[in-house]
Structure formats: structure tokens, C-alpha cells
Design a protein around this motif. Structure first.
Motif, short mmCIF file in Angstrom:
data_model
loop_
_atom_site.label_atom_id
_atom_site.label_comp_id
_atom_site.label_asym_id
_atom_site.label_seq_id
_atom_site.Cartn_x
_atom_site.Cartn_y
_atom_site.Cartn_z
N TRP A 125 0.84 -1.20 0.00
CA TRP A 125 0.00 0.00 0.00
C TRP A 125 0.88 1.25 0.00
CZ3 TRP A 125 -0.29 3.92 3.65
CH2 TRP A 125 -1.29 4.86 3.41
N THR A 126 1.94 1.26 0.78
CA THR A 126 2.85 2.41 0.87
C THR A 126 3.52 2.67 -0.46
OG1 THR A 126 3.25 1.89 3.20
CG2 THR A 126 4.81 3.37 2.14
N VAL A 127 4.00 1.63 -1.11
CA VAL A 127 4.67 1.79 -2.41
C VAL A 127 3.65 2.26 -3.45
CG1 VAL A 127 5.85 0.57 -4.28
CG2 VAL A 127 6.52 0.16 -1.91
N ALA A 128 2.46 1.71 -3.44
CA ALA A 128 1.43 2.13 -4.40
C ALA A 128 1.09 3.61 -4.20
CB ALA A 128 0.18 1.27 -4.24
N GLU A 129 0.98 4.02 -2.96
CA GLU A 129 0.69 5.43 -2.66
C GLU A 129 1.83 6.33 -3.14
OE1 GLU A 129 -1.15 8.86 -1.50
OE2 GLU A 129 -2.03 6.85 -1.59
N ALA A 130 3.09 5.89 -2.91
CA ALA A 130 4.25 6.67 -3.35
C ALA A 130 4.28 6.76 -4.88
CB ALA A 130 5.53 6.05 -2.81
N LEU A 131 3.99 5.65 -5.57
CA LEU A 131 3.97 5.66 -7.03
C LEU A 131 2.90 6.62 -7.56
CD1 LEU A 131 4.49 1.90 -7.95
CD2 LEU A 131 6.01 3.79 -8.52
N ASN A 132 1.75 6.68 -6.89
CA ASN A 132 0.67 7.58 -7.32
C ASN A 132 1.08 9.05 -7.21
OD1 ASN A 132 -1.21 5.73 -8.18
ND2 ASN A 132 -2.06 5.45 -6.12
N ARG A 133 2.03 9.36 -6.34
CA ARG A 133 2.48 10.73 -6.18
C ARG A 133 3.53 11.14 -7.23
NH1 ARG A 133 3.12 11.62 0.36
NH2 ARG A 133 1.07 10.82 0.93
N ARG A 175 14.87 8.46 -8.06
CA ARG A 175 15.23 9.57 -7.17
C ARG A 175 13.97 10.21 -6.58
NH1 ARG A 175 19.26 13.92 -9.70
NH2 ARG A 175 18.35 15.54 -8.42
N SER A 176 13.00 10.43 -7.42
CA SER A 176 11.73 11.02 -6.95
C SER A 176 11.02 10.09 -5.99
CB SER A 176 10.82 11.33 -8.14
OG SER A 176 11.40 12.28 -8.98
N LEU A 177 11.05 8.79 -6.28
CA LEU A 177 10.39 7.82 -5.41
C LEU A 177 11.03 7.82 -4.02
CD1 LEU A 177 8.22 5.60 -5.21
CD2 LEU A 177 9.97 3.97 -5.99
N ARG A 178 12.37 7.90 -3.97
CA ARG A 178 13.04 7.97 -2.66
C ARG A 178 12.59 9.20 -1.88
NH1 ARG A 178 17.81 7.53 -5.39
NH2 ARG A 178 18.08 5.39 -6.00
N LEU A 179 12.49 10.35 -2.57
CA LEU A 179 12.06 11.56 -1.89
C LEU A 179 10.62 11.44 -1.39
CD1 LEU A 179 13.52 14.29 -4.28
CD2 LEU A 179 14.24 13.80 -1.94
N VAL A 180 9.75 10.88 -2.19
CA VAL A 180 8.34 10.70 -1.79
C VAL A 180 8.26 9.78 -0.58
CG1 VAL A 180 6.11 9.73 -2.50
CG2 VAL A 180 7.35 11.25 -4.04
N LEU A 181 9.00 8.67 -0.62
CA LEU A 181 8.97 7.74 0.51
C LEU A 181 9.54 8.39 1.77
CD1 LEU A 181 10.05 4.44 -1.31
CD2 LEU A 181 7.82 4.92 -0.25
N ALA A 182 10.55 9.22 1.63
CA ALA A 182 11.11 9.92 2.79
C ALA A 182 10.07 10.89 3.35
CB ALA A 182 12.37 10.67 2.40
N GLU A 183 9.33 11.59 2.48
CA GLU A 183 8.27 12.48 2.92
C GLU A 183 7.18 11.72 3.67
OE1 GLU A 183 6.89 14.44 -0.59
OE2 GLU A 183 8.66 15.72 -0.73
N MET A 184 6.97 10.46 3.27
CA MET A 184 5.96 9.64 3.91
C MET A 184 6.46 9.02 5.21
SD MET A 184 4.41 7.78 0.49
CE MET A 184 3.26 6.74 1.35
N GLY A 185 7.74 9.24 5.52
CA GLY A 185 8.31 8.71 6.75
C GLY A 185 8.91 7.31 6.63
N VAL A 186 9.05 6.82 5.42
CA VAL A 186 9.63 5.49 5.21
C VAL A 186 11.15 5.63 5.20
CG1 VAL A 186 9.81 3.52 3.64
CG2 VAL A 186 7.64 4.74 3.91
N THR A 187 11.82 4.84 6.02
CA THR A 187 13.29 4.86 6.07
C THR A 187 13.81 3.48 5.73
OG1 THR A 187 13.30 4.30 8.41
CG2 THR A 187 13.37 6.65 7.84
N GLY A 188 15.07 3.43 5.38
CA GLY A 188 15.69 2.12 5.16
C GLY A 188 16.09 1.97 3.78
#
Length: 188
Positions: A125-133, A175-188
Motif C-alpha cells: 500500500w505504501t509503495v502504491a501510494e508513493a507511485l501515485n504521487r 530519485r523522486s520515489l526515494r524523496l516521496v517515501l522519505a516524505e511519507m516517513g519510510v526509512t531504510g
């Protein structure tokens, strides 16, 4: 019976008879070339003295087995020795690099972790949400390359763009996906 004396020597686990003449030739070969050959062998085996000694011994053994190769009319004896040592070192390196190391232990390996389906669903769900952004062009290149497993050429044909464009879009999309995931609070 010949007047020549023979001496018995062990070579490669087989008994071989070496005449005094052969022994003198081997001794002369060793005296003249062993020091330089050992220095060459040390360089070939990155300073491992034992392997260098083995390499020199095997090279001199080859010289003894193939005396026709040492004929000065065929070229330099030292060059033949150095080339033989180099070939033996390469062969040994290839044999070592193809072996699979064995590991012995008294402990059993740890059982594989069980997959938590809830965690997997949240990640999806998190990855799908990040991809939608992401922008549509970034999203479609990631879907083609990573989710559908297409090569760059296949993705380029499917998207109707050159392969170089697929590569650059993939770079910027990740690169954009990493930034989106960081904005969503996903680390690692």
C-alpha cells in the motif's frame, strides 16, 4: 649393465629414475634460474612464499619432463621458465576460483523468517501510494521496468521512446520515489 649410476627420486607420487646426468642438468638449471624464477613466482602469487616455492618446483619439474623445450635454438630458457610459471599460476588461480567453499558447522542454520502478510500488505500500500504521487512518465517507466520486468529495450518499445530516455527517466523516477517515501516517513 650400464656403468651409469642411477638415483631414485619421488616425483608426483610415482617413482622415477633420474640419471646423474639429468640430476646435474636439473641442478644447473636450478642454480642459474631459480632465484629469478622465485622472485617472478612471488609476484605472480601476491607474495605467498609457499605457493611461490610450489610454483618454482612445478616449473622446474615441467622443464625436466620436457627437455626439448629448453633447447636454446627454440628461444631463451629463462623466458620458457617464466612463461611456464605464469601459466601454472593462472591455472591454479582458475582452479581455486571455481571451487565452492565448504562450510562445516555443528549448528543448524536458522529457520527462514516467516512472512508477515500484514506487513507485506502495508508495504504494498505504501509503495502504491508513493507511485501515485509520481508524475505519469516516471510512474509508467517504473511499472514497465520493475513491476513488469521488462528490459530497457522492451520498455522503450512499449512506451514509444528511445532506450536512453527510459534510462534517464528510470534514474529520475527512482530519485523522486526515494524523496516521496522519505516524505511519507519510510526509512531504510
Amino acid at each position: 649393465m650400464s656403468l651409469r649410476r642411477h638415483r631414485r627420486t619421488r616425483v608426483d607420487c610415482e617413482e622415477t629414475v633420474i640419471s646423474d646426468h639429468d640430476a646435474q642438468l636439473l641442478r644447473a638449471l636450478h642454480d642459474e634460474h631459480a632465484e629469478a624464477l622465485y622472485a617472478h613466482a612471488l609476484r605472480l602469487v601476491n607474495g605467498d612464499r609457499q605457493r611461490a616455492e610450489d610454483l618454482v618446483q612445478e616449473t622446474l619439474l615441467r622443464a625436466w619432463r620436457h627437455p626439448e623445450s629448453l633447447d636454446p635454438r627454440r628461444g631463451s630458457v629463462r623466458a620458457w621458465l617464466f612463461t611456464t610459471a605464469r601459466n601454472l599460476a593462472i591455472d591454479a588461480w582458475r582452479r581455486r576460483s571455481t571451487r565452492v567453499g565448504e562450510v562445516f558447522t555443528d549448528e543448524l542454520p536458522e529457520p527462514p523468517e516467516t512472512v508477515d502478510e500484514t506487513e507485506r500488505a502495508v508495504e504494498a500500500w505504501t509503495v502504491a501510494e508513493a507511485l501515485n504521487r509520481l508524475s505519469p512518465t516516471h510512474r509508467e517507466v517504473l511499472v514497465e521496468c520493475f513491476y513488469r520486468g521488462r528490459s530497457v529495450a522492451e520498455a522503450a518499445a512499449r512506451l514509444g521512446v528511445p532506450p536512453g530516455t527510459v534510462k534517464s527517466r528510470t534514474h529520475y523516477a527512482l530519485r523522486s520515489l526515494r524523496l516521496v517515501l522519505a516524505e511519507m516517513g519510510v526509512t531504510g
